[in-house]
Design a protein around this motif. Structure first.
Motif, PDB file in Angstrom:
ATOM      1  N   UNK A   1      57.821 -17.559   7.618  1.00  0.00           N
ATOM      2  CA  UNK A   1      57.945 -17.794   9.063  1.00  0.00           C
ATOM      3  C   UNK A   1      58.141 -16.473   9.793  1.00  0.00           C
ATOM      4  N   UNK A   2      59.028 -15.626   9.269  1.00  0.00           N
ATOM      5  CA  UNK A   2      59.305 -14.335   9.916  1.00  0.00           C
ATOM      6  C   UNK A   2      58.044 -13.480   9.984  1.00  0.00           C
ATOM      7  N   UNK A   3      57.333 -13.390   8.874  1.00  0.00           N
ATOM      8  CA  UNK A   3      56.112 -12.575   8.842  1.00  0.00           C
ATOM      9  C   UNK A   3      55.043 -13.134   9.776  1.00  0.00           C
ATOM     10  N   UNK A   4      54.991 -14.468   9.864  1.00  0.00           N
ATOM     11  CA  UNK A   4      53.997 -15.090  10.746  1.00  0.00           C
ATOM     12  C   UNK A   4      54.354 -14.841  12.210  1.00  0.00           C
ATOM     13  N   UNK A   5      55.639 -14.958  12.539  1.00  0.00           N
ATOM     14  CA  UNK A   5      56.082 -14.743  13.912  1.00  0.00           C
ATOM     15  C   UNK A   5      55.848 -13.297  14.342  1.00  0.00           C
ATOM     16  N   UNK A   6      55.939 -12.368  13.396  1.00  0.00           N
ATOM     17  CA  UNK A   6      55.683 -10.967  13.720  1.00  0.00           C
ATOM     18  C   UNK A   6      54.266 -10.744  14.257  1.00  0.00           C
ATOM     19  N   UNK A   7      53.334 -11.625  13.888  1.00  0.00           N
ATOM     20  CA  UNK A   7      51.948 -11.502  14.344  1.00  0.00           C
ATOM     21  C   UNK A   7      51.701 -12.193  15.680  1.00  0.00           C
ATOM     22  N   UNK A   8      52.729 -12.884  16.199  1.00  0.00           N
ATOM     23  CA  UNK A   8      52.557 -13.598  17.462  1.00  0.00           C
ATOM     24  C   UNK A   8      52.368 -12.612  18.617  1.00  0.00           C
ATOM     25  N   UNK A   9      51.568 -13.028  19.571  1.00  0.00           N
ATOM     26  CA  UNK A   9      51.476 -12.279  20.818  1.00  0.00           C
ATOM     27  C   UNK A   9      52.624 -12.725  21.720  1.00  0.00           C
ATOM     28  N   UNK A  10      52.757 -12.049  22.856  1.00  0.00           N
ATOM     29  CA  UNK A  10      53.808 -12.440  23.794  1.00  0.00           C
ATOM     30  C   UNK A  10      53.582 -13.850  24.329  1.00  0.00           C
TER      31      UNK A  10
ATOM     32  N   UNK B   1      55.372 -23.829  13.863  1.00  0.00           N
ATOM     33  CA  UNK B   1      55.353 -22.360  13.944  1.00  0.00           C
ATOM     34  C   UNK B   1      54.266 -21.803  13.035  1.00  0.00           C
ATOM     35  N   UNK B   2      54.230 -22.300  11.780  1.00  0.00           N
ATOM     36  CA  UNK B   2      53.279 -21.774  10.802  1.00  0.00           C
ATOM     37  C   UNK B   2      51.832 -22.105  11.163  1.00  0.00           C
ATOM     38  N   UNK B   3      51.629 -23.226  11.853  1.00  0.00           N
ATOM     39  CA  UNK B   3      50.262 -23.634  12.215  1.00  0.00           C
ATOM     40  C   UNK B   3      49.776 -22.978  13.503  1.00  0.00           C
ATOM     41  N   UNK B   4      50.691 -22.344  14.230  1.00  0.00           N
ATOM     42  CA  UNK B   4      50.295 -21.705  15.484  1.00  0.00           C
ATOM     43  C   UNK B   4      49.491 -20.444  15.178  1.00  0.00           C
ATOM     44  N   UNK B   5      48.262 -20.413  15.654  1.00  0.00           N
ATOM     45  CA  UNK B   5      47.371 -19.277  15.394  1.00  0.00           C
ATOM     46  C   UNK B   5      47.526 -18.264  16.523  1.00  0.00           C
ATOM     47  N   UNK B   6      47.884 -17.016  16.203  1.00  0.00           N
ATOM     48  CA  UNK B   6      48.008 -15.998  17.253  1.00  0.00           C
ATOM     49  C   UNK B   6      46.689 -15.812  17.998  1.00  0.00           C
ATOM     50  N   UNK B   7      46.797 -15.663  19.310  1.00  0.00           N
ATOM     51  CA  UNK B   7      45.592 -15.476  20.122  1.00  0.00           C
ATOM     52  C   UNK B   7      44.923 -14.145  19.822  1.00  0.00           C
ATOM     53  N   UNK B   8      45.732 -13.143  19.458  1.00  0.00           N
ATOM     54  CA  UNK B   8      45.192 -11.817  19.172  1.00  0.00           C
ATOM     55  C   UNK B   8      45.155 -11.614  17.663  1.00  0.00           C
ATOM     56  N   UNK B   9      43.966 -11.417  17.124  1.00  0.00           N
ATOM     57  CA  UNK B   9      43.797 -11.200  15.688  1.00  0.00           C
ATOM     58  C   UNK B   9      42.949  -9.953  15.457  1.00  0.00           C
ATOM     59  N   UNK B  10      43.049  -9.425  14.248  1.00  0.00           N
ATOM     60  CA  UNK B  10      42.235  -8.265  13.896  1.00  0.00           C
ATOM     61  C   UNK B  10      40.795  -8.693  13.668  1.00  0.00           C
ATOM     62  N   UNK B  11      39.834  -7.820  13.953  1.00  0.00           N
ATOM     63  CA  UNK B  11      38.419  -8.162  13.702  1.00  0.00           C
ATOM     64  C   UNK B  11      38.161  -8.290  12.217  1.00  0.00           C
ATOM     65  N   UNK B  12      37.161  -9.106  11.867  1.00  0.00           N
ATOM     66  CA  UNK B  12      36.809  -9.294  10.466  1.00  0.00           C
ATOM     67  C   UNK B  12      36.265  -8.013   9.849  1.00  0.00           C
ATOM     68  N   UNK B  13      35.502  -7.297  10.612  1.00  0.00           N
ATOM     69  CA  UNK B  13      34.944  -6.030  10.137  1.00  0.00           C
ATOM     70  C   UNK B  13      35.561  -4.921  10.954  1.00  0.00           C
ATOM     71  N   UNK B  14      36.259  -4.017  10.285  1.00  0.00           N
ATOM     72  CA  UNK B  14      36.922  -2.909  10.970  1.00  0.00           C
ATOM     73  C   UNK B  14      35.876  -1.919  11.479  1.00  0.00           C
ATOM     74  N   UNK B  15      35.977  -1.592  12.759  1.00  0.00           N
ATOM     75  CA  UNK B  15      35.040  -0.662  13.382  1.00  0.00           C
ATOM     76  C   UNK B  15      35.715   0.684  13.537  1.00  0.00           C
ATOM     77  N   UNK B  16      35.076   1.716  13.122  1.00  0.00           N
ATOM     78  CA  UNK B  16      35.614   3.061  13.300  1.00  0.00           C
ATOM     79  C   UNK B  16      34.586   3.910  14.015  1.00  0.00           C
ATOM     80  N   UNK B  17      35.046   4.925  14.741  1.00  0.00           N
ATOM     81  CA  UNK B  17      34.133   5.792  15.472  1.00  0.00           C
ATOM     82  C   UNK B  17      33.655   5.141  16.752  1.00  0.00           C
ATOM     83  N   UNK B  18      32.547   5.612  17.292  1.00  0.00           N
ATOM     84  CA  UNK B  18      32.018   5.142  18.559  1.00  0.00           C
ATOM     85  C   UNK B  18      31.031   4.003  18.378  1.00  0.00           C
ATOM     86  N   UNK B  19      31.060   3.044  19.305  1.00  0.00           N
ATOM     87  CA  UNK B  19      30.007   2.047  19.360  1.00  0.00           C
ATOM     88  C   UNK B  19      28.783   2.688  20.008  1.00  0.00           C
ATOM     89  N   UNK B  20      27.607   2.205  19.591  1.00  0.00           N
ATOM     90  CA  UNK B  20      26.390   2.763  20.170  1.00  0.00           C
ATOM     91  C   UNK B  20      26.337   2.521  21.672  1.00  0.00           C
TER      92      UNK B  20
END
Length: 590
Positions: free
Chosen positions: A92-101, A309-328
């Motif tokens: 629960x603690x680790x999941x709550x840490x990923x929550x947005x405001x 609490x555990x079923x609540x999906x944070x609105x802000x998540x990391x992208x599936x594919x990490x992008x580095x550098x500049x977008x075209x």
């Protein structure tokens, strides 16, 4: 609750051992009445003392083995339930840490604390009893019925009437209690909320002489919780008298009909005694089940709240594919960097709009600007104009509704949160310190910072003087919430925490408001030499804080009312002139 119990997979081995031990204990308990029946019918009636001693000794061994099984099973069940509770709390603690405001606003801090502590404890307590009782009770009841039928099948017909009555009583009480147990947990949230507000705001409460008002609030919340608890306990209190009533009448019926059958020569005295023991075991197993029904409804309500609490999906998540550098699509940053070096600390807003959930009007609309490394970009405006909201979008505390926020030429939504926030040194509007030493609070920004780096950050943040005067210097303890330092000292330590990180981007959210003008000026002068290669964004209310900035963004009702330096805005922005004239004299403006 079943969904939560899937977390028991790592404990399958001790659970298997518990089931085996409970089974052995139950078999021993079921075998004892049969041995007692043999002692009476074959030993006492026939006067065979050696048989009595032989069977009696064997009974002691069986009873001793059952006791050992019970002790070991209790120990293992306690270990499993405590481990389960620890596992769920961590999850629960680790999941709550990923929550947005946004998620924090939906659930509330007080409710999250209750769910992580009280609710998990309720489920953990029930698990301990389930491993012992919910397994042992059915074994005892089924085994008792089989053994009772083997002693006298006709006399066992009594159970056809008794068992359904007991089951119906348990079910009816449990169904009435479940809604009230859910209400108790909600009212416990309310009580925690009132208590937390009272403790956090004690200075304000006392300064306005609102102690009696807060006492009434707490008393009302406490009374509401108490009344519901009393009501549910009254319902559950009916269970035990009902059980005892049925059990006593069952004993009367067994003795009455058993006596008749003994008189007719269809049943022996020892068999009747054994039958009574089996009847007691059956009844006792139902009593254990009824005790579980007292606890299960509350634990079930708690499990629902934990799963929420555990079923609540944070609105802000990391992208599936990490992008580095500049977008075209972002290579047209013509004014950002004119060299071939990679972007570092470049921040750009492109037609950004944002609305808080449920708000009628957007907080900010159509915001477009850029902030470059080595420059100070200040944001000023009236209360509620969206200054702090803009800053919150850069580290992705919230996600934009429209447009793009770019850091180093990459949309922040295409970066992992860890990667993004590693570039940022953030100083919040409300300075937050943690329990620990001054050094530990500053190192919160950079865990491996050296003592020299910590001291240098404190010096730049104008915190070195007051820290040196503290009893133990940098090893002085900071009280909970920074209660033993002033507001200005908290702000300076928060700034030092960001400085020690040496980030690409500094975000100061009205972080100089508690400083006097002299300290403010000294701090901003020291920051210039420290942030020459970093992008600095400052939200401020005071014109004196922002007038030396390279670029000033003036906000009015969520929109940009002007961009430029101090002199340019004085000439071109009416909103900025109003802010300046309200704070500075004509001589200072000139």
């Amino acid at each position: 609750m079943i969904k939560l119990f899937r977390q028991l997979k790592p404990y399958w081995l001790p659970i298997t051992a518990i089931l085996l031990l409970v089974f052995l204990q139950s078999m021993g308990d079921l075998y004892l009445p049969t041995l007692m029946s043999d002692i009476v019918d074959k030993g006492i009636v026939q006067g065979d003392r050696s048989y009595i001693w032989q069977i009696g000794g064997f009974m002691l061994l069986v009873a001793g083995g059952g006791a050992i099984c019970s002790i070991v099973a209790s120990f293992l069940s306690a270990r499993v339930s405590v481990g389960f509770g620890q596992r769920i709390r961590s999850r629960v603690f680790n999941h709550v840490e990923n929550f947005t405001l946004t998620e924090f606003d939906k659930l509330g801090t007080a409710s999250l604390i209750t769910r992580t502590t009280n609710d998990i404890t309720q489920v953990q307590t029930v698990l301990t009893m389930m491993l012992r009782m919910m397994v042992g009770a059915p074994m005892m009841m089924i085994g008792g019925l089989i053994m009772a039928v083997s002693e006298d099948a006709k006399l066992s017909l009594i159970f056809v009437v008794v068992v359904p009555v007991l089951v119906l009583a348990i079910a009816s009480v449990g169904m009435r209690g479940l809604p009230l147990f859910k209400a108790i947990q909600v009212k416990l949230d309310k009580l925690n909320l009132v208590l937390r507000e009272h403790l956090v705001g004690i200075r304000v409460i006392r300064s306005f002489n609102r102690t009696e008002h807060e006492n009434r609030r707490f008393t009302a919340a406490n009374r509401d919780l108490t009344d519901t608890a009393i009501k549910v306990n009254k319902i559950m209190a009916l269970l035990m008298p009902m059980m005892m009533f049925v059990m006593n009448f069952s004993m009367i019926a067994i003795l009455y009909f058993g006596g008749i059958r003994i008189g007719n020569g269809n049943l022996q005295v020892g068999s009747l005694m054994a039958f009574i023991q089996y009847a007691m075991q059956i009844m006792f197993s139902l009593v254990m089940v009824s005790m579980m029904f007292v606890l299960i409804p509350r634990a079930s309500a708690s499990a629902i709240r934990i799963n929420e609490v555990l079923d609540m999906v944070p609105e802000i998540t990391d992208p599936e594919v990490k992008v580095s550098g500049l977008n075209e699509s972002e290579t047209d940053l013509t004014e950002a960097v004119e060299s071939d070096q990679p972007l570092r600390g470049y921040v750009e807003f492109k037609e950004v709009s944002f609305s808080y959930p449920g708000a009628e009007q957007p907080a900010i609309s159509d915001i477009t600007f850029s902030a470059r490394p080595g420059e100070v970009t200040a944001i000023i405006g009236g209360t509620g104009s969206g200054k702090s909201t803009m800053l919150s979008l850069i580290p992705r505390f919230y996600d934009v509704v429209g447009g793009q926020v770019l850091v180093d030429g990459v949309d922040v939504r295409e970066m992992t949160q860890e990667e993004l926030r590693a570039k940022i040194g953030y100083v919040p509007q409300k300075a937050v310190l943690f329990t620990g030493t001054v050094t530990e609070n500053i190192k919160y920004g950079k865990e491996d910072a050296t003592d020299e780096e910590v001291r240098h950050a404190a010096e730049v943040a104008q915190a070195l003087d007051f820290v040196s005067k503290m009893k133990d210097g940098f090893d002085s303890e900071i009280a909970q919430g920074g209660g033993n330092v002033s507001g200005g000292q908290k702000q300076r330590l928060s700034i030092a925490r960001a400085l020690v990180r040496k980030p690409e981007i500094y975000l100061f959210d009205d972080s100089f408001s508690a400083l006097d003008f002299k300290t403010d000026a000294k701090l901003r002068a020291a920051l210039k030499g420290e942030t020459t290669e970093s992008t600095v964004l400052i939200v401020a209310q005071r014109v004196s804080t922002v007038m030396d900035a390279d670029r000033i963004i003036v906000l009015d009702e969520g929109r940009i009312a002007g961009i430029g330096n101090h002199r340019e805005l004085l000439a071109n922005s009416e909103v900025y002139r109003e802010i300046v004239s309200s704070q500075l004299s004509e001589e200072e403006i000139a």
